[in-house]
Design a protein around this motif. Structure first.
Motif, PDB file in Angstrom:
ATOM      1  N   THR A 202       0.852  -1.186   0.000  1.00 35.40           N
ATOM      2  CA  THR A 202       0.000   0.000   0.000  1.00 35.40           C
ATOM      3  C   THR A 202       0.887   1.234   0.000  1.00 35.40           C
ATOM      4  OG1 THR A 202      -1.756  -1.144   1.186  1.00 35.40           O
ATOM      5  CG2 THR A 202      -1.775   1.253   1.262  1.00 35.40           C
ATOM      6  N   VAL A 203       0.610   2.158  -0.920  1.00 31.96           N
ATOM      7  CA  VAL A 203       1.450   3.339  -1.091  1.00 31.96           C
ATOM      8  C   VAL A 203       0.720   4.558  -0.555  1.00 31.96           C
ATOM      9  CG1 VAL A 203       2.657   4.814  -2.744  1.00 31.96           C
ATOM     10  CG2 VAL A 203       2.529   2.339  -3.130  1.00 31.96           C
ATOM     11  N   VAL A 241       8.147  -1.120   6.148  1.00 28.07           N
ATOM     12  CA  VAL A 241       7.928   0.266   5.751  1.00 28.07           C
ATOM     13  C   VAL A 241       9.127   0.718   4.925  1.00 28.07           C
ATOM     14  CG1 VAL A 241       7.512   2.628   6.542  1.00 28.07           C
ATOM     15  CG2 VAL A 241       6.591   0.699   7.839  1.00 28.07           C
ATOM     16  N   VAL A 242       8.851   1.142   3.681  1.00 31.42           N
ATOM     17  CA  VAL A 242       9.906   1.593   2.767  1.00 31.42           C
ATOM     18  C   VAL A 242       9.581   3.010   2.321  1.00 31.42           C
ATOM     19  CG1 VAL A 242      11.129   1.170   0.608  1.00 31.42           C
ATOM     20  CG2 VAL A 242      10.316  -0.773   1.981  1.00 31.42           C
ATOM     21  N   ALA A 243      10.529   3.921   2.531  1.00 28.87           N
ATOM     22  CA  ALA A 243      10.368   5.309   2.078  1.00 28.87           C
ATOM     23  C   ALA A 243      11.315   5.554   0.911  1.00 28.87           C
ATOM     24  CB  ALA A 243      10.663   6.280   3.217  1.00 28.87           C
ATOM     25  N   LYS A 244      10.777   6.109  -0.194  1.00 25.84           N
ATOM     26  CA  LYS A 244      11.573   6.341  -1.398  1.00 25.84           C
ATOM     27  C   LYS A 244      11.418   7.770  -1.871  1.00 25.84           C
ATOM     28  CE  LYS A 244      11.000   1.620  -3.219  1.00 25.84           C
ATOM     29  NZ  LYS A 244      10.495   0.839  -4.379  1.00 25.84           N
ATOM     30  N   ARG A 245      12.502   8.324  -2.380  1.00 26.35           N
ATOM     31  CA  ARG A 245      12.467   9.587  -3.113  1.00 26.35           C
ATOM     32  C   ARG A 245      12.954   9.289  -4.516  1.00 26.35           C
ATOM     33  NH1 ARG A 245      14.792  12.862   0.233  1.00 26.35           N
ATOM     34  NH2 ARG A 245      12.906  13.956   0.925  1.00 26.35           N
ATOM     35  N   GLU A 246      12.006   9.293  -5.455  1.00 26.76           N
ATOM     36  CA  GLU A 246      12.260   8.826  -6.824  1.00 26.76           C
ATOM     37  C   GLU A 246      12.735   7.371  -6.756  1.00 26.76           C
ATOM     38  OE1 GLU A 246      14.848  11.675  -8.650  1.00 26.76           O
ATOM     39  OE2 GLU A 246      13.257  13.185  -8.815  1.00 26.76           O
ATOM     40  N   ASP A 247      13.964   7.064  -7.181  1.00 27.69           N
ATOM     41  CA  ASP A 247      14.442   5.678  -7.141  1.00 27.69           C
ATOM     42  C   ASP A 247      15.376   5.414  -5.961  1.00 27.69           C
ATOM     43  OD1 ASP A 247      13.064   5.048  -9.473  1.00 27.69           O
ATOM     44  OD2 ASP A 247      14.706   5.716 -10.750  1.00 27.69           O
ATOM     45  N   THR A 248      15.518   6.410  -5.076  1.00 32.34           N
ATOM     46  CA  THR A 248      16.432   6.271  -3.939  1.00 32.34           C
ATOM     47  C   THR A 248      15.659   5.829  -2.703  1.00 32.34           C
ATOM     48  OG1 THR A 248      17.827   8.039  -4.820  1.00 32.34           O
ATOM     49  CG2 THR A 248      18.130   7.432  -2.500  1.00 32.34           C
ATOM     50  N   VAL A 249      16.093   4.731  -2.086  1.00 32.24           N
ATOM     51  CA  VAL A 249      15.464   4.231  -0.864  1.00 32.24           C
ATOM     52  C   VAL A 249      16.059   4.971   0.335  1.00 32.24           C
ATOM     53  CG1 VAL A 249      15.089   2.230   0.619  1.00 32.24           C
ATOM     54  CG2 VAL A 249      15.025   1.966  -1.872  1.00 32.24           C
ATOM     55  N   LEU A 250      15.216   5.703   1.069  1.00 39.78           N
ATOM     56  CA  LEU A 250      15.659   6.461   2.238  1.00 39.78           C
ATOM     57  C   LEU A 250      15.516   5.657   3.520  1.00 39.78           C
ATOM     58  CD1 LEU A 250      13.966   9.896   1.415  1.00 39.78           C
ATOM     59  CD2 LEU A 250      16.272   9.118   0.801  1.00 39.78           C
TER      60      LEU A 250
END
Length: 259
Positions: A202-203, A241-250
């Motif tokens: 779920t996004v 829980v995965v947080a991404k900014r564009e293709d970068t995983v934060l």
């Protein structure tokens, strides 16, 4: 008069429906409960109110003008246009003027109106094993039994049940409290029922350039024949829980209700 003729055309219908669709998709992107998010937009955003009202009035006029043409063969399409107008207008009036309240209760607790929660049931096993990449499961069914002024009633997500305090329904059957994710002062809530089936991601969008993916984390993985099986513990669930900014995983982490 020329304006009225133009206003009732199919091109205007297309433009108005496209506007509502665009508002719905952009305004509810990443929301765990998109309909409630859209309802809030209708309540609080003047531009959205105007678009919805114009759409309802447009289909009303289109239906009336087509009916006034006096041709019997136009009757079905006229009734269809009038029905669309009534549906959109009815939803808008209901959203603007009805009173609603969401409460979280446990068994043996009472609502303000005196209704007693006798039982809450969730049609879901303690563990689920999914096999393969395209595994599926039946939808989760929720329900509750309430005591309302001496009368026993069953609540379900749909249809709504009429009680002494109005219409009532149940949403998440106490699977556990919803997620609340916060970033830069913005918050987003996700019902954990939105995570089913367990292999679903779920996004939620909290920030224009930040995407957060939430999913159930399997308790264990093992081989079953040529396929990979994943076992999920739903009594003590874990969440990735995965947080991404564009293709970068934060951020990529696993949390639980008991951590």
């Amino acid at each position: 008069m020329n304006f009225m003729k133009s206003y009732k055309t199919g091109k205007v219908s297309f433009i108005l429906i496209a506007l509502i669709t665009g508002i719905y998709l952009s305004g509810t992107f990443g929301s765990g409960d998109p309909w409630s998010q859209f309802v809030d937009l209708m309540k609080n955003n003047t531009a959205v109110k105007i678009v919805v009202v114009l759409t309802s009035v447009h289909f009303l006029f289109a239906g009336i003008f087509r009916f006034s043409a006096g041709r019997l063969k136009q009757l079905p399409s006229s009734l269809s246009l009038l029905s669309i107008s009534m549906i959109i207008g009815g939803i808008f009036l209901s959203v603007m003027f009805r009173e609603s309240e969401t409460v979280r209760l446990s068994v043996a607790e009472q609502t303000k109106g005196g209704m007693l929660i006798e039982d809450i049931h969730l049609d879901i096993p303690d563990t689920i094993v999914l096999i393969g990449e395209n595994a599926a499961m039946k939808s989760v069914k929720t329900g509750a039994v309430i005591q309302d002024k001496g009368k026993q009633l069953d609540l379900s997500p749909y249809p709504f049940s009429q009680t002494s305090s109005g219409y009532a329904f149940i949403n998440d059957a106490g699977l556990s409290p919803s997620f609340e994710i916060a970033y830069s002062g913005e918050k987003s809530k996700l019902s954990k029922l939105d995570l089913f089936p367990p292999d679903k991601k779920t996004v939620t969008g909290l920030h224009p350039d930040l995407k957060i993916e939430v999913s159930f984390e399997p308790e264990r993985e093992f081989e079953k024949g040529r396929l990979t099986a994943r076992e999920y513990n739903l009594l003590r669930p874990k969440y990735r829980v995965v947080a991404k900014r564009e293709d970068t995983v934060l951020l990529d982490t696993v949390v639980s209700d008991h951590s």
